[in-house]
Design a protein around this motif. Sequence first.
Motif, short mmCIF file in Angstrom:
data_model
loop_
_atom_site.label_atom_id
_atom_site.label_comp_id
_atom_site.label_asym_id
_atom_site.label_seq_id
_atom_site.Cartn_x
_atom_site.Cartn_y
_atom_site.Cartn_z
N MET A 1 0.85 -1.19 0.00
CA MET A 1 0.00 0.00 0.00
C MET A 1 0.89 1.25 0.00
N LYS A 2 0.47 2.25 -0.79
CA LYS A 2 1.24 3.49 -0.89
C LYS A 2 0.49 4.63 -0.22
N ALA A 3 1.14 5.78 -0.17
CA ALA A 3 0.51 6.98 0.36
C ALA A 3 0.79 8.14 -0.57
N LEU A 4 -0.20 9.03 -0.67
CA LEU A 4 -0.06 10.26 -1.44
C LEU A 4 -0.31 11.41 -0.47
N VAL A 5 0.74 12.18 -0.19
CA VAL A 5 0.65 13.30 0.74
C VAL A 5 0.60 14.59 -0.05
N LEU A 6 -0.41 15.40 0.20
CA LEU A 6 -0.58 16.65 -0.55
C LEU A 6 0.07 17.80 0.22
N ALA A 7 1.11 18.37 -0.37
CA ALA A 7 1.85 19.45 0.27
C ALA A 7 2.09 20.59 -0.71
N GLY A 8 1.11 20.84 -1.57
CA GLY A 8 1.30 21.85 -2.60
C GLY A 8 0.41 23.07 -2.46
N GLY A 9 -0.43 23.11 -1.42
CA GLY A 9 -1.36 24.23 -1.27
C GLY A 9 -0.65 25.53 -0.96
N THR A 10 -1.35 26.65 -1.21
CA THR A 10 -0.74 27.96 -1.02
C THR A 10 -0.88 28.48 0.40
N GLY A 11 -1.83 27.97 1.17
CA GLY A 11 -1.99 28.43 2.54
C GLY A 11 -2.46 29.86 2.65
N SER A 12 -3.45 30.23 1.81
CA SER A 12 -3.90 31.63 1.77
C SER A 12 -4.47 32.10 3.10
N THR A 47 5.41 3.03 3.88
CA THR A 47 6.70 3.72 3.72
C THR A 47 6.97 4.19 2.29
N ASP A 48 6.15 3.74 1.32
CA ASP A 48 6.30 4.18 -0.06
C ASP A 48 5.36 5.37 -0.27
N ILE A 49 5.92 6.57 -0.24
CA ILE A 49 5.11 7.78 -0.13
C ILE A 49 5.45 8.76 -1.25
N GLY A 50 4.41 9.23 -1.93
CA GLY A 50 4.55 10.29 -2.90
C GLY A 50 4.10 11.61 -2.28
N ILE A 51 4.90 12.64 -2.43
CA ILE A 51 4.57 13.96 -1.88
C ILE A 51 4.30 14.90 -3.04
N VAL A 52 3.06 15.39 -3.14
CA VAL A 52 2.69 16.34 -4.18
C VAL A 52 3.11 17.74 -3.73
N VAL A 53 3.92 18.39 -4.53
CA VAL A 53 4.49 19.69 -4.15
C VAL A 53 4.20 20.73 -5.23
N HIS A 88 -7.26 16.27 -8.96
CA HIS A 88 -6.18 16.55 -9.90
C HIS A 88 -4.87 15.97 -9.39
N ALA A 89 -4.65 16.05 -8.07
CA ALA A 89 -3.44 15.48 -7.49
C ALA A 89 -3.38 13.97 -7.72
N VAL A 90 -4.53 13.31 -7.62
CA VAL A 90 -4.57 11.86 -7.89
C VAL A 90 -4.26 11.61 -9.36
N ARG A 91 -4.80 12.44 -10.24
CA ARG A 91 -4.53 12.28 -11.67
C ARG A 91 -3.04 12.32 -11.98
N ASP A 95 1.18 7.60 -12.37
CA ASP A 95 2.34 6.73 -12.62
C ASP A 95 2.94 6.24 -11.31
N PHE A 96 3.01 7.12 -10.32
CA PHE A 96 3.56 6.71 -9.03
C PHE A 96 2.66 5.68 -8.35
N LEU A 97 1.37 5.89 -8.38
CA LEU A 97 0.44 5.01 -7.65
C LEU A 97 0.29 3.66 -8.32
N GLY A 98 0.39 3.61 -9.64
CA GLY A 98 0.23 2.34 -10.34
C GLY A 98 -1.11 1.70 -10.04
N ASP A 99 -1.10 0.40 -9.77
CA ASP A 99 -2.32 -0.33 -9.44
C ASP A 99 -2.39 -0.68 -7.95
N ASP A 100 -1.70 0.10 -7.14
CA ASP A 100 -1.69 -0.15 -5.71
C ASP A 100 -2.84 0.59 -5.01
#
Length: 356
Positions: A1-12, A47-53, A88-91, A95-100
């Motif tokens: 199992m993987k993780a997708l961490v979203l860290a790209g927001g602007t924090g307005s 431990t297999d983690i993608g960070i969206v930046v 959109h982040a999932v889209r 490639d990173f997430l594959g079929d997991d």
Amino acid sequence: MKALVLAGGTGSRLRPITHTSAKQLLPVANKPVLFYVLDSLAEAGITDIGIVVGDTADEIRAAVESGGYADRLDLTYIAQTAPLGLAHAVRIARDFLGDDDFVMYLGDNFIVGGITEQVEEFRADRPDARILLTRVPDPTAFGVAELDQDGRLVGLEEKPRKPKSDLALVGVYLFTPAVHEAVRAIEPSDRGELEITHAIQWLIDRNLDVRSATISGYWKDTGNVDDMLEVNRTVLETVEPMVAGDVDESTTIIGRVRIAPGAVVRRSRIVGPAVIGSGVEITGSYVGPFTSVSDGCRIEDSEIEYSIVLPGSSITGVRRVEASLIGRNVEVTPAPRAPAAHRLVLGDHSKVQISS
């Protein structure tokens, strides 16, 4: 199992702090919020983690590496050119997430107790999607879930004007690869974003297995100053006392106070829960409950409580600071006193009394 961490927001909502810093790196008890997210995933065995930046990619990467996470986790950074929505982040992470199967975790969300139980339940039952909900006083600011009389999830709305319930979506989602078809099928919302609520609704409308769990534990979206201070207060409640810095005999330490090595405290009073970072100098001051002072700060002849002070800042000669978020390398001093004066236009034979 993987993780997708979203860290790209602007924090307005955290400006002006986030004009120069990533909101996910703002500290809670002197530890970036993003680090609590990564720790929570590691504790759940992911431990297999993608960070969206986004624009703060370099800052995020440097902080994560300096925190030692690159040595303990398999990290992939995924560039998002604009904040176009969670779906959109999932889209772009396809490639990173594959079929997991994967967990999507918003990098500025905070859940006390972690997500291990939720991950284990998802792995055991493996529905197409599982969302977490919590009751909130004002659901209009969140994605909101509608349940039927049997407690089954039947609908989702994004920031509705007239919510159908008080159940808000927590920023943690668990998906199988079924979600990839959903995020490709939906169109941008009126906000111009690809909403994850729309993708989940797409799954529901096609009778896929979408489940929800209402959590009773503490959750906060640390998107504004009040929430940051509240999360800081909650974490400080769990602080284990430790005095490793240089504290003189005329200083009073009360309650759960953690003073890092390299800190120097003179003629002061510190009332916990509070944390004092390395290299901090405190002289002739009062540091009250629920205060976090980051590395390299200086507090002299001042009073502060229920606040967060970021690295390198100084507060000198200020009688009272509270409920404040003070950025990096800030100087807080008293305003110069204007000379007292009375401006008079008096007619002949006047009599005037002025208090000295």
